[in-house]
Motif scaffolding. Structure first.
Motif, PDB file in Angstrom:
ATOM      1  N   UNK A  59       1.171  -1.146   0.474  1.00 52.63           N
ATOM      2  CA  UNK A  59       0.334   0.421   0.101  1.00 52.63           C
ATOM      3  C   UNK A  59       0.985   1.058   0.257  1.00 52.63           C
ATOM      4  N   UNK A  60       0.808   2.030  -0.889  1.00 49.88           N
ATOM      5  CA  UNK A  60       1.743   2.810  -1.187  1.00 49.88           C
ATOM      6  C   UNK A  60       0.792   4.102   0.101  1.00 49.88           C
ATOM      7  N   UNK A  61       2.214   4.768   1.192  1.00 53.54           N
ATOM      8  CA  UNK A  61       1.748   5.620   2.035  1.00 53.54           C
ATOM      9  C   UNK A  61       2.218   7.348   1.605  1.00 53.54           C
ATOM     10  N   UNK A  62       3.169   7.274   0.801  1.00 53.62           N
ATOM     11  CA  UNK A  62       3.376   8.743   0.625  1.00 53.62           C
ATOM     12  C   UNK A  62       3.418   9.413  -1.076  1.00 53.62           C
ATOM     13  N   UNK A  63       3.172  10.564  -1.485  1.00 56.63           N
ATOM     14  CA  UNK A  63       3.090  10.573  -2.225  1.00 56.63           C
ATOM     15  C   UNK A  63       4.033  12.060  -3.524  1.00 56.63           C
ATOM     16  N   UNK A  64       4.226  11.729  -4.356  1.00 55.94           N
ATOM     17  CA  UNK A  64       5.062  13.506  -5.055  1.00 55.94           C
ATOM     18  C   UNK A  64       4.584  14.155  -5.646  1.00 55.94           C
ATOM     19  N   UNK A  65       3.514  15.218  -5.294  1.00 56.93           N
ATOM     20  CA  UNK A  65       2.417  15.904  -5.677  1.00 56.93           C
ATOM     21  C   UNK A  65       3.442  16.932  -6.618  1.00 56.93           C
ATOM     22  N   UNK A  66       2.799  17.844  -6.989  1.00 55.79           N
ATOM     23  CA  UNK A  66       3.251  19.268  -7.474  1.00 55.79           C
ATOM     24  C   UNK A  66       1.905  20.047  -7.163  1.00 55.79           C
ATOM     25  N   UNK A  67       3.319  20.783  -6.587  1.00 52.38           N
ATOM     26  CA  UNK A  67       2.030  22.211  -5.598  1.00 52.38           C
ATOM     27  C   UNK A  67       1.504  22.898  -6.199  1.00 52.38           C
ATOM     28  N   UNK A  68       1.483  23.421  -7.688  1.00 51.04           N
ATOM     29  CA  UNK A  68       0.856  24.199  -8.371  1.00 51.04           C
ATOM     30  C   UNK A  68      -0.293  23.107  -8.735  1.00 51.04           C
ATOM     31  N   UNK A  69      -0.354  22.543  -9.578  1.00 47.84           N
ATOM     32  CA  UNK A  69      -1.458  21.339 -10.260  1.00 47.84           C
ATOM     33  C   UNK A  69      -1.875  20.386  -8.711  1.00 47.84           C
ATOM     34  N   UNK A  70      -1.369  19.561  -8.411  1.00 48.80           N
ATOM     35  CA  UNK A  70      -1.735  18.880  -7.348  1.00 48.80           C
ATOM     36  C   UNK A  70      -2.112  17.441  -7.490  1.00 48.80           C
ATOM     37  N   UNK A  71      -0.678  17.598  -8.673  1.00 48.21           N
ATOM     38  CA  UNK A  71      -1.092  16.316  -9.623  1.00 48.21           C
ATOM     39  C   UNK A  71       0.210  15.114  -9.137  1.00 48.21           C
ATOM     40  N   UNK A  72      -0.214  13.915  -8.663  1.00 45.65           N
ATOM     41  CA  UNK A  72       0.381  13.295  -8.222  1.00 45.65           C
ATOM     42  C   UNK A  72       1.289  11.968  -9.487  1.00 45.65           C
ATOM     43  N   UNK A  99      28.676  21.524 -15.367  1.00 50.22           N
ATOM     44  CA  UNK A  99      28.768  20.111 -15.256  1.00 50.22           C
ATOM     45  C   UNK A  99      27.969  20.067 -13.661  1.00 50.22           C
ATOM     46  N   UNK A 100      28.672  20.869 -13.093  1.00 55.04           N
ATOM     47  CA  UNK A 100      28.212  20.923 -11.486  1.00 55.04           C
ATOM     48  C   UNK A 100      26.223  21.441 -10.891  1.00 55.04           C
ATOM     49  N   UNK A 101      25.845  22.408 -12.222  1.00 50.58           N
ATOM     50  CA  UNK A 101      24.783  22.442 -11.765  1.00 50.58           C
ATOM     51  C   UNK A 101      23.612  21.255 -12.432  1.00 50.58           C
ATOM     52  N   UNK A 102      22.612  21.360 -11.158  1.00 50.71           N
ATOM     53  CA  UNK A 102      21.935  20.077 -12.012  1.00 50.71           C
ATOM     54  C   UNK A 102      20.503  20.322 -12.458  1.00 50.71           C
ATOM     55  N   UNK A 103      19.764  19.827 -12.737  1.00 49.89           N
ATOM     56  CA  UNK A 103      18.646  20.679 -13.383  1.00 49.89           C
ATOM     57  C   UNK A 103      17.344  19.666 -13.160  1.00 49.89           C
ATOM     58  N   UNK A 104      16.306  20.078 -13.013  1.00 49.71           N
ATOM     59  CA  UNK A 104      15.238  19.025 -12.511  1.00 49.71           C
ATOM     60  C   UNK A 104      13.905  19.509 -14.147  1.00 49.71           C
ATOM     61  N   UNK A 105      13.659  18.367 -14.209  1.00 51.52           N
ATOM     62  CA  UNK A 105      13.327  18.193 -15.627  1.00 51.52           C
ATOM     63  C   UNK A 105      11.224  18.826 -15.320  1.00 51.52           C
ATOM     64  N   UNK A 106      10.779  18.642 -13.782  1.00 48.43           N
ATOM     65  CA  UNK A 106      10.283  18.916 -13.977  1.00 48.43           C
ATOM     66  C   UNK A 106       9.253  20.736 -13.576  1.00 48.43           C
ATOM     67  N   UNK A 107       8.589  21.618 -14.512  1.00 50.44           N
ATOM     68  CA  UNK A 107       8.488  22.522 -13.648  1.00 50.44           C
ATOM     69  C   UNK A 107       8.002  22.857 -13.278  1.00 50.44           C
ATOM     70  N   UNK A 108       7.453  22.538 -12.039  1.00 51.88           N
ATOM     71  CA  UNK A 108       6.902  23.017 -10.308  1.00 51.88           C
ATOM     72  C   UNK A 108       7.393  22.172  -9.673  1.00 51.88           C
ATOM     73  N   UNK A 109       7.487  23.023  -8.395  1.00 49.47           N
ATOM     74  CA  UNK A 109       7.794  22.788  -7.019  1.00 49.47           C
ATOM     75  C   UNK A 109       7.208  20.954  -6.374  1.00 49.47           C
ATOM     76  N   UNK A 110       7.733  21.089  -5.850  1.00 45.92           N
ATOM     77  CA  UNK A 110       7.092  19.167  -5.663  1.00 45.92           C
ATOM     78  C   UNK A 110       6.654  18.969  -4.216  1.00 45.92           C
ATOM     79  N   UNK A 111       6.118  18.215  -3.512  1.00 47.33           N
ATOM     80  CA  UNK A 111       5.618  18.290  -1.768  1.00 47.33           C
ATOM     81  C   UNK A 111       5.571  16.517  -2.094  1.00 47.33           C
TER      82      UNK A 111
END
Length: 119
Positions: A59-72, A99-111
């Motif tokens: 049973x999943x107990x945690x989820x990564x959710x988009x802060x703005x959209x609420x998308x799981x 090379x030391x910079x990291x980029x996240x491919x998802x455009x919104x903050x996540x919780x």
């Protein structure tokens, strides 16, 4: 995977949730015959089928959710699973200067949120 451990896990899950074998098979997205073979006989079952069956019992107990959209974006059993998923979405820069910079491919903050027990 250990067939006997998966069989016990599936049996406890089916009994605890009061499911029939076809209902569990539909939930696990696997053939009903495979579930019956696991529970009732000693016929061989592939490792990928055993993994699907054991994953359906978790049973999943945690989820990564988009802060703005609420998308799981992802569901996991532990907080660390969600953190690991976020870390796999990160890429590093292509050139020598970035090379030391990291980029996240998802455009919104996540919780990472704990899911209610009934979800």
């Amino acid at each position: 995977m250990n067939r006997e451990a998966v069989r016990k896990l599936v049996q406890v899950y089916i009994d605890g949730n009061k499911l029939s074998n076809p209902e569990f098979a539909k939930q696990a997205k696997i053939n009903d015959r495979t579930v019956r073979r696991l529970l009732n006989s000693e016929e061989s079952i592939s490792d990928s089928a055993l993994k699907k069956l054991s994953d359906a019992c978790v049973q999943p107990k945690f989820a990564v959710v988009g802060f703005n959209s609420g998308k799981v974006y992802f569901r996991g059993e532990h907080h660390a699973d969600c953190t690991r998923w976020i870390n796999t979405q990160v890429r590093t820069g292509d050139t020598l200067h970035t090379s030391r910079k990291t980029y996240l491919d998802i455009d919104e903050p996540m919780l990472i949120q704990r899911l209610p027990a009934a979800s």
